[in-house]
Design an enzyme around this catalytic site. Structure first.
Site, mmCIF file in Angstrom:
data_model
loop_
_atom_site.group_PDB
_atom_site.id
_atom_site.type_symbol
_atom_site.label_atom_id
_atom_site.label_comp_id
_atom_site.label_asym_id
_atom_site.label_seq_id
_atom_site.Cartn_x
_atom_site.Cartn_y
_atom_site.Cartn_z
ATOM 1 C CG ASP A 1 33.821 -46.868 36.729
ATOM 2 O OD1 ASP A 1 34.942 -47.098 36.263
ATOM 3 O OD2 ASP A 1 32.791 -47.408 36.298
ATOM 4 C CG ASP B 1 36.120 -52.779 34.090
ATOM 5 O OD1 ASP B 1 35.933 -53.786 33.383
ATOM 6 O OD2 ASP B 1 35.391 -51.771 34.039
ATOM 7 C CG ASP C 1 30.576 -52.920 30.417
ATOM 8 O OD1 ASP C 1 30.617 -53.017 31.668
ATOM 9 O OD2 ASP C 1 31.508 -52.464 29.755
#
Lengths: 928, 470
Positions: free
Chosen positions: A414, A527, A602
């Site tokens: 990430d 993302d 999320d």
């Protein structure tokens, strides 16, 4: 990745405190309701009634490819141009634009894969009331009524679909703003008759937010003024509509009377709530209607903010009321009415007339393309976390999987892996030697994904930023400067992905010599591509930001698609056009299926979030996006061990299978919960790996024909009304029915096995069950209820190894589940698993496996193809079999071999030992 | 996350391999010597669990017949099978069957990849050498570590005894002080009574002699002066009251300014009795600056006049001072005893080998942070900007049941955003010196440190250890 949270420095503290107050759920105040969105409010204020639009039949022109006709609004005399197309494959396209707009209105590019091929329309009859056109086969007509204007699509005497039958066609024409300062009062005195249809005609004043709109502290300047559009659709005989993702809601869409419409507007929603029509990260403006007779699709090709109202004449009725209607035979036909409202652009609707669900999928695929065929390994298990801290951490997690004998294919990094959230870079302390790390993974035949988001740190020492700025590739603000907003790196620019030159440049950044430290086993995650702008209105880009000549308003929902498109192109290019890309995206639009996978963003470690993963992915599958998954374990918060185990069990049977966790949660690698839970998770992951041949074959089909991988039951049992609202079970392809345990402390589930006269086999016990029944299954913590349809053949690989690549050349076990008529059919698809040679050079094996007349055979389904596999047939398990006296294998070279076999009489399972024949050749096994 | 404390890397068993006999069992790939007896070449093979009899030529024929996987020790056919890496020159071990011919070299003798594309080299010799060198190094470390450990244990014993003796001494001192205190308290009380009595008597005498309210000789207690100054009887003296009633000594006509009044009251606008005694009363008694208007002399200075009273008062004051001194001493000793007891109540290991870590701190710099571990006390993190964050206070030993002393838990550090408090696990590893070796944060706000120290060296390791006949 979260909307945004900590570590953003003091400047962010202020809005953090605003956004994060009440951190347990979404802060609804950050997002608009229809009432707070000026055009939605204006449009919704219009009620059904007589349409002011009239078709001017004298303007009708019919060419080979289309019919054109002018419409006039009798209230304001503004003319629209209607274009009707009959498209190949039983589709009708309806386009409505202003006849003479002040300036061009936005038409969505790059979503349709081509100009859809047309078929001739023929005029059957015409009088002063309208015209009747033939839509070709099946006595389908299209009736254009002149006054008021409406369209009806008929089959025989039945109306399938009507447009503007409720008179909600509304087209806010572009207009010049008259100076409001001269006489702001006078504006209101303008003819009030206008209000009858066109939403408040205030050409002079900023009535109803036509020329300016403020939400919270953000003002949206609207130099083009009002431009919204709306159209209604009526579906007689329909009680079930589906689709229009992305919403955290049930599969069957609800009526929206008395609440907000479903909203389609790509947004980064922090800690989203379930069961409401709020917009989420992606938008696919496609709705499917279904009843026992027919499935129809409506594709509203518009990338602006869109709201969809649904109402139904049966929705309010009690079951008793409906029964009474039925008994008395007095009921009106059930009907669902749908209304689409968009902020700008034109009306461009594709009506996909089915009639079967399969037909609709093919029709939609012919317009927007099919699911990208992923590398096989992308269908395996993905291990993600925000964040794996450093190279050592990556190595330790990798080692942990081997120590606990759990397979995995991808480990993910990430945002923290970068140097200060500068994408395409590495943190020099934590990841000093990325190539060593990637080589370590190559040695284990595993892969990695790094995150590359579309917000670029404004930093003159950052190469990517400098190049984008110098090339003028950033999105511009309304004043023409580079648009800037806050995101992970702080102040950020947003590349204009709608610009093809920008996309080409972006793609080139993935070249191995550009993206330093990258290697061929490293793939990409996009993302925050709604795009997320922490300090923007509704946490996204200002609508008056400019992409070339167009406002973000016009194309907002397309941004995420373009980001993934450019990234996927980069991965293809870096391999010289040989390798299949793998790119995960959070934002998406119609057509995004062509570029990779999506996930549901999320989510939260709660049981309801586990449950909602089923309808959310089913909804996406219905509109083309098969490669869908939810974060296993839940992103926010920490799951109980039971929830984690159940999530692995569910995720193992959903297309995109990735565990992910928020930075602030405790570690949750599968072996951290004691040996028993490690074993449960290992077993779930192993089931996934054993089934990879079937998954791969399903994805090949999705790629080839647009059929969804994960399907609601009604897709295969379209007449079985019991299946129309199911949210807790699903099919993989046609042949596997999955009813995961999603209840805390679940002791049993009731699975519905469809199909009168059919049988289903429990894949674990081989127990046979009859179709068309609700079956109660007692479960333990290790249970994953999965059933194979009698009549199917499913290939598996029983030798589960460290990663899917390690299993490439392994032999196959065929599970033949016989129908009551002792018949079964299946397929076997094999290729190299990662290049596009299957497409370019027809390098694949595709075989038809069929069992009939006591013989099982493998025949070539693709004679033009060529591929050599070392894989062979290890074992054949026939469920529902009777005991033969002998089993003979016949191969093309004329040889016959007797096969050893075992027969389990209690379960009627026949196991043929080691046919040993190559998986790519013709063979037959005859049972006597 | 936290490995069990089997001393991970040091855990070495090197088997003795004699690979000269039993040539025929070479056909049976993937079995160890001890399993050879199950695989004698016969017509048939009995699965080791006895579940099934199969023809012998189905052993290692790449098809799994036995439920226990025993017919395929040399192939990947059985999901639950295992393959024996002989690894001549290195350690033999089993790998799961699924790693046979999977394209990854697992056995150092390359025996697991006999049919894969991957070219595996036999690296056992090198590995063996390297490992022997490593093991030798570790053995040296272990030997040295154990020697140091013994020293530290002995030192620990001494320290412990010392501490015990210290505790006893302190206890004795404390007892003495207690006795003294008893005496002194009585003495003080007696002296005070005496002085008070004398004073009372004197006051009585003077009151009889001179009833004037402005008498110079009027004996005054702080309370009476306080009451006199507190004109409105609200239990406090304010600036106004001071200004009204007091004047500078030199110039009675001159009024006090507000600032002067505030200063007299110790910097505030209002005082109660006790604050009065500490502030204004002291000034009045010295008589240098201010006095009560219309009055001469110093209030409460009665003792100055009478030598007897003066002597009695000073004796009382001395007694009070003596008492205070001993009380302080007692307090100090009491605290010391408490600290020492607390310290001695901590579990320092079965041989008190960890005692020496007490009062020591160890630091390690990792990028921009300096981490500090003070065993049995706390863990902190100091950032480049100097900000110090607590990563936990001493909690408990947290190792495995077999060896609880290989892991320490420090808990309840500073809370995290939206999360629990920070905590730290300290893993203790064997080494010749005591030092902090690494710090990690595997999950947010959950830290793991490695502390290397001789006292974590385990003799068991040595016994289990090495036969270096390789």
């Amino acid at each position: 990745m979260a909307a945004f949270i900590v570590r953003m420095g003091p400047l962010l503290v202020l809005w953090q405190s605003v956004f994060l107050s009440g951190t347990s759920a979404v802060d609804r105040g950050n997002f608009k309701t229809c009432d707070q969105s000026a055009f939605c409010k204006r449009q919704r204020a219009l009620k059904p009634g007589q349409s002011p639009y009239r078709a001017l039949l004298e303007t009708l022109e019919l060419t080979n490819t289309k019919l054109t006709l002018q419409l006039i609004n009798d209230n304001n005399k503004v003319r629209l141009l209607l274009e009707l197309y009959r498209l190949q494959g039983n589709m009708t396209r309806v386009k409505i634009n202003e006849l003479k707009p002040l300036k061009p209105r936005f038409e969505v590019p790059d979503v349709l894969i081509n100009d859809p091929p047309t078929e001739p329309l023929s005029l059957l009859s015409q009088d002063e009331n309208g015209v009747v056109l033939s839509l070709g086969a099946d006595s389908q007509w299209l009736i254009v009524s002149a006054k008021p204007f409406r369209l009806d699509i008929m089959e025989g005497r039945e109306v399938l679909l009507s447009l503007n039958s409720r008179g909600l066609l509304a087209f806010e024409h572009l207009r010049i703003r008259k100076d409001t300062q001269v006489d702001p009062e006078g504006a209101e005195k303008k003819e009030e008759s206008d209000a009858a249809n066109e939403p408040a005609e205030g050409e002079t004043a900023n009535e109803d937010g036509m020329w300016e709109e403020t939400f919270k502290s953000h003002t949206d300047n609207k130099p083009n003024g009002p431009s919204s559009i709306s159209l209604d659709f009526s579906l007689p005989g329909v009680e079930h509509v589906y689709g229009i993702p992305e919403h955290a809601d049930s599969l069957k869409l609800k009526t929206t009377d008395g609440g907000d419409p479903y909203r389609l507007f790509n947004l980064d929603v922090f800690q989203y709530e379930l069961f409401n029509p709020m917009a989420l990260y992606g938008a696919i403006p496609v709705m499917l209607s279904h009843n026992a007779q027919r499935t129809i699709g409506i594709f509203w090709l518009n990338a602006a903010e869109t709201w969809v109202d649904i109402s139904s004449n049966t929705a309010g009725k009690t079951v008793f009321g409906q029964m009474l209607d039925y008994v008395q035979g007095s009921s009106e036909t059930p009907q669902t009415d749908v209304r689409w409202i968009s902020e700008s652009g034109i009306i461009d609707v594709f009506i996909m007339l089915g009639p079967t669900p399969t037909d609709v999928f093919s029709q939609y695929a012919s317009l927007t393309g099919t699911q990208a065929f992923p590398p096989l390994s992308a269908l395996a298990y993905h291990q993600c976390r925000w964040n794996y801290n450093d190279q050592e951490d990556v190595a330790a997690v990798d080692q942990g999987f081997d120590e606990h004998d759990i397979p995995y294919d991808f480990i993910w990094l990430d945002i923290e892996h970068t140097d200060g959230k500068r994408y395409f870079t590495w943190d020099p302390h934590k990841f000093p030697q990325p190539k060593d790390m990637l080589q370590g993974l190559i040695d284990k035949r595993r892969k990695m994904v790094t995150i590359v988001d579309p917000h670029i740190k404004v930093d003159s020492s950052y190469k990517i930023h400098n190049e984008i700025r110098s090339k003028g590739f950033y999105v511009k603000n309304k004043d023409g400067g580079d648009y800037e907003g806050w995101c992970w790196p702080g102040n950020s620019g947003y590349p204009d992905f709608t610009n093809p030159e920008m996309r080409a440049w972006w793609a080139s950044m993935f070249a191995y010599d550009q993206y330093e430290g990258s290697m061929e086993n490293m793939y990409t995650w996009n993302d925050m591509n709604e795009p997320s702008v922490f300090n923007g209105p509704e946490v996204t880009m200002h609508k008056d930001a400019l992409h070339g000549n167009w406002e973000n308003r016009d194309l907002h929902n397309l941004y995420g698609l373009y980001v993934q498109m450019a990234t996927a192109e980069g991965l293809i290019e870096r391999s010289g056009g040989v390798e299949r890309p793998f790119v995960l995206t959070r934002a998406f639009f119609a057509g995004s299926q062509r570029y990779g996978a999506v996930w549901t963003g999320d989510n939260t470690a709660e049981w309801d979030h586990l449950k909602i993963s089923i309808p959310m992915c089913l909804s996406l599958g219905l509109v083309g996006v098969s490669f869908c998954g939810a974060d296993v374990g839940g992103f926010f918060k920490s799951p109980s061990t039971e929830l984690l185990v159940r999530w692995y069990q569910t995720g193992a049977y959903q297309p995109f299978f990735r565990a992910h966790a928020h930075l602030d949660t405790p570690r949750r690698e599968p072996w951290l919960f004691g040996p028993e839970n490690t074993a449960l998770i290992r077993e779930a992951v192993r089931q996934r790996y054993a089934l990879l041949p079937y998954w791969y074959q399903l994805f090949y089909h999705a790629h080839y024909s647009g059929q969804p991988v994960m399907r609601p039951l009604w897709v295969e049992y379209p007449q079985d009304t019991a299946t129309f609202s199911m949210d807790d079970q699903f099919l993989l392809g046609r042949d596997l029915l999955v009813h995961p345990v999603t209840e805390e402390g679940g002791r049993g589930v009731t699975a519905y096995l469809p199909g009168k006269g059919e049988v289903w086999f429990d894949v674990h016990t081989f127990q046979k069950h009859n179709g068309a029944q609700n079956l109660y299954i007692p479960v333990t913590i290790s249970s994953i209820p999965v059933f194979q349809r009698g009549g199917s053949i499913i290939p598996r690989k029983a030798r589960v190894r460290r990663s899917s690549s390690c299993m490439e050349h392994d032999p196959y076990t065929l599970f033949v589940a016989l129908s009551p008529k002792r018949f079964a059919q299946g397929e076997l698809y094999i290729d190299d698993g990662h290049t596009i040679n299957f497409d370019k050079q027809k390098q694949f094996i595709h075989r038809r496996l069929s069992f009939a007349n006591n013989a099982l055979s493998s025949r070539n389904l693709a004679p033009g193809s060529q591929f050599i596999t070392p894989s062979w047939i290890e074992k054949i398990v026939i469920l529902g079999a009777s005991k033969p006296s002998k089993a003979t294998l016949k191969t093309p070279d004329g040889k016959e071999n007797l096969l050893e076999f075992e027969f389990d009489a209690s379960m009627s399972v026949l196991t043929l030992r080691k046919p040993g024949v190559n998986a790519g050749v013709d063979w037959t096994v005859v049972l006597q | 996350m936290f490995p069990n404390c089997s001393l991970g890397h040091c855990h070495i068993i090197i088997a003795v391999v004699l690979w000269s006999i039993c040539v025929d069992s070479r056909k049976i790939r993937g079995i160890s010597l001890s399993y050879k007896r199950f695989y004698r070449e016969r017509k048939s093979f009995l699965c080791i669990d006895g579940s099934k009899m199969i023809p012998f030529d189905q052993v290692n024929d790449d098809y799994c017949d036995c439920v226990d996987g025993s017919d395929e020790p040399g192939t990947a056919a059985c999901p639950n099978g295992r393959f024996y890496c002989t690894n001549l020159g290195y350690r033999s071990h089993y790998i799961p069957s699924s790693r046979v011919n999977d394209g990854i070299c697992d056995c150092c003798d390359a025996s697991d990849e006999y049919r894969s594309q991957t070219p595996c080299q036999n690296t056992c010799r090198n590995l063996g050498q390297r490992e022997r060198a490593e093991v030798e190094g570790q053995m040296r470390v272990l030997g040295e570590g154990l020697r140091l450990k013994q020293q530290l244990i002995e030192e620990g014993v001494l320290t412990w005894r010392e501490k015990q003796a210290q505790l006893r001494d302190l206890q004795r001192v404390s007892d003495d002080l207690q006795t003294q205190l008893d005496d002194l308290r009585k003495e003080e009380a007696r002296r005070k009574e005496e002085a008070d009595a004398l004073r009372e008597r004197e006051i009585g005498a003077r009151e009889t002699a001179d009833n004037s309210p402005t008498s110079h000789y009027r004996p005054e207690s702080p309370i009476s002066v306080f009451k006199e100054l507190d004109s409105n009887r609200d239990g406090s003296i304010t600036v106004d009251e001071v200004q009204a009633k007091l004047s500078p000594v030199q110039d009675e006509e001159h009024a006090l300014s507000e600032d002067e009044a505030v200063a007299l009251l110790g910097g505030v606008h209002r005082v109660d009795l006790s604050r009065f005694e500490e502030t204004l009363w002291t000034s009045l008694r010295t008589g240098d600056n201010v006095t009560i208007k219309g009055r001469h002399g110093v209030p409460g200075s009665l003792a100055d006049e009478d030598p007897n009273i003066k002597a009695a008062v000073s004796a009382a004051e001395k007694a009070a001072a003596d008492l205070k001194r001993v009380e302080d001493a007692y307090e100090t000793v009491y605290m010391e005893i408490r600290d020492l007891r607390e310290k001695l109540s901590i579990d320092y290991g079965s041989e008190r080998e960890f005692l020496f870590l007490h009062n020591q701190c160890f630091q390690l710099k990792v990028h921009e942070y300096i981490y500090e571990l003070c065993p049995f006390s706390q863990v902190t993190q100091k950032s480049a900007s100097g900000e110090v964050v607590s990563l936990g206070k001493w909690g408990s030993w947290a190792g495995s049941p077999e060896n609880q002393y290989c892991q320490m838990r420090y808990e309840s550090g500073e809370p995290c955003w939206q999360g629990p408090t920070r905590n730290t696990m300290v893993m203790l590893i064997c080494g010749t010196e005591t030092a902090l070796r690494s710090v990690k944060e595997p999950s947010k706000c959950q830290y793991v440190m490695e502390l290397q120290t001789p006292v974590s060296c385990q003799p068991a390791l040595r016994q289990r250890g090495i036969h270096s006949e390789l």
